[in-house]
Design an enzyme around this catalytic site. Sequence first.
Site, short mmCIF file in Angstrom:
data_model
loop_
_atom_site.label_atom_id
_atom_site.label_comp_id
_atom_site.label_asym_id
_atom_site.label_seq_id
_atom_site.Cartn_x
_atom_site.Cartn_y
_atom_site.Cartn_z
N ASP A 80 0.82 -1.22 0.00
CA ASP A 80 0.00 0.00 0.00
C ASP A 80 0.85 1.26 0.00
O ASP A 80 2.00 1.25 0.43
CB ASP A 80 -0.95 0.03 1.20
CG ASP A 80 -0.22 0.03 2.54
OD1 ASP A 80 0.78 -0.71 2.68
OD2 ASP A 80 -0.65 0.76 3.46
N GLU A 175 0.13 -1.46 5.57
CA GLU A 175 1.17 -1.04 6.52
C GLU A 175 1.02 0.43 6.89
O GLU A 175 1.25 0.82 8.03
CB GLU A 175 2.56 -1.30 5.91
CG GLU A 175 3.72 -1.13 6.87
CD GLU A 175 4.28 0.29 6.93
OE1 GLU A 175 5.13 0.56 7.80
OE2 GLU A 175 3.87 1.14 6.10
#
EC number: 3.4.11.4
Length: 408
Positions: A80, A175
């Site tokens: 991400d 994350e």
Amino acid sequence: MKDVLERFLGYIKVDTQSSEESDTVPTTKTQLEFAKKLGEELKAIGLKDVSVDENGYVMATLESNIDKKVPTIGFIAHMDTSPDLSGTNINPRIVEKYDGQDIVLNKEKNIVLKINEFPEILEYKGQDIVVTDGNTLLGADDKAGIAEIITAMEYLINHPEIKHGTIKVGFTPDEEVGKGADHFDVKKFGADLAYTLDGGGIGELECETFNAAKAKVIIEGRNVHPGSAKNKMTNAVLVANKFINMLPENEVPERTEGYEGFFHLLSVKSEVETAELNYIIRDFDRKKFEERKEQIKEVGKKINEEYNKEIVCVKVEDQYYNMKEKIDEVKYVVDIAYDAMKAIDIEPILVPIRGGTDGSRLSFMGLPTPNLFAGGHNFHGRFEFVPVLSMEKAAELVVKIAELYANR
């Protein structure tokens, strides 16, 4: 290692921004779609046991090519990009043989990467640097890490003369919103130790993170017509202001560095009737961290005493802890990374992470995981950049670490 740039440029075309608001796993569908693409690529280059689960976690194995038993090592990166700035329609540009001057990212909007504001870019004079067009972040955090790991795995497959033990590869979602390790199956991953490639500039080697918590402050006011409000109204907006001012004004991110901790006010939602403050609390020292959590609770207690009623509620929740506690137990994991950098002519820079990585939580889940540089700078914003050589050296570092473990 030249393929790393092409891979990176391909990965950042996919918008994988995570979301603070979503309750799904992963928080955005695009991450799962990207995970599936990575899974197919890992199969195509020859990795075994490739899996992509329903939560978006990608795992794979490069089998050992030696007879003796050595530790199984893992390399991990996250898929991400930060919610702080758009990751849609990233339009990168390669500044070839950077000349040491300011870089105009967007002439029309007068967005300029200035050397007096970002002097670290001067360290890469003469190198090729990937920059943004000023409208989005770049995504080197952490798609550079993904590109480096996959490039290194392909290199090892194509060069069987380089001896290595079993290597595990893992890519995580979410994350950036603090959920990267939530559904990471350490047992399934099967590594004895691991490294995240989620650090900054070339040479960074990080085995210390913040201890981290978040705090939500709810303030219940009382609204009364202002014409008759004397001794009746409790203005939650003003109480919120009082709360903010009762915390140390210099213990904030913009006034701290190194090993200094802070209180960071993320958001304020307020009106007369109710207010909500959202903080994150950070400190490297566990004792000081616990003291900070008590300090923010104490502010709420003092205000309640002043008003003689419970108008402030402070809820504190731990997020992750300083991974140094666990990594110190297996210090060789840092020593080998240090030696590997030296072996490929990189000067290691041991620095604390003023933040966290998936490795923070994984270390406390039984998988010691220090952090290696991925090469980028100015993450989460339009001034993010990554030197091409730094990505190539990160991929080379992964190969060298694998080689050193095989020779232990």
